[in-house]
Motif scaffolding. Structure first.
Motif, PDB file in Angstrom:
ATOM      1  N   ASN A 166       0.817  -1.216   0.000  1.00 47.70           N
ATOM      2  CA  ASN A 166       0.000   0.000   0.000  1.00 47.70           C
ATOM      3  C   ASN A 166       0.849   1.263   0.000  1.00 47.70           C
ATOM      4  O   ASN A 166       0.516   2.245  -0.660  1.00 47.70           O
ATOM      5  CB  ASN A 166      -0.957   0.006   1.191  1.00 47.70           C
ATOM      6  N   GLN A 167       1.951   1.244   0.742  1.00 42.88           N
ATOM      7  CA  GLN A 167       2.845   2.400   0.755  1.00 42.88           C
ATOM      8  C   GLN A 167       3.476   2.614  -0.622  1.00 42.88           C
ATOM      9  O   GLN A 167       3.605   3.745  -1.079  1.00 42.88           O
ATOM     10  CB  GLN A 167       3.942   2.216   1.806  1.00 42.88           C
ATOM     11  N   ALA A 196       3.980   5.688  -5.518  1.00 46.13           N
ATOM     12  CA  ALA A 196       3.930   5.688  -6.984  1.00 46.13           C
ATOM     13  C   ALA A 196       2.918   6.712  -7.488  1.00 46.13           C
ATOM     14  O   ALA A 196       3.188   7.440  -8.457  1.00 46.13           O
ATOM     15  CB  ALA A 196       3.604   4.295  -7.505  1.00 46.13           C
ATOM     16  N   ASN A 197       1.774   6.792  -6.837  1.00 38.71           N
ATOM     17  CA  ASN A 197       0.762   7.774  -7.236  1.00 38.71           C
ATOM     18  C   ASN A 197       1.250   9.203  -7.018  1.00 38.71           C
ATOM     19  O   ASN A 197       0.990  10.091  -7.827  1.00 38.71           O
ATOM     20  CB  ASN A 197      -0.551   7.528  -6.498  1.00 38.71           C
TER      21      ASN A 197
END
Length: 73
Positions: free
Chosen positions: A16-17, A22-23
């Motif tokens: 999730n991190q 990346a986003n």
């Protein structure tokens, strides 16, 4: 088509991190590069064993262990 490669010690980030980072990288590039679509950006994470990453002649594994000992003293 930008490709961003991120090297880190394995286990440092959760899935999730990585997705969140990346986003954020994509958002930054899209702000700075006009007309760049998100689909054109690739982000690759390389998880490296701490014993294979060497800084100043010392493995990161050793540096982590030294930091832990220093913290407990």
């Amino acid at each position: 088509m930008p490709l961003v490669e991120v090297s880190l010690v394995e286990g440092a980030l959760t899935k999730n991190q990585k997705v969140k980072i990346a986003n954020e990288i994509c958002s930054l590039l899209m702000r700075e590069i006009p007309n760049l679509p998100k689909e054109a950006i690739s982000v690759i994470f390389y998880d490296n064993p701490a014993e294979d990453w060497i800084v100043g002649g010392i493995t990161v594994k050793e540096l982590i262990e030294k930091a832990k000992k220093h913290k407990t003293n």
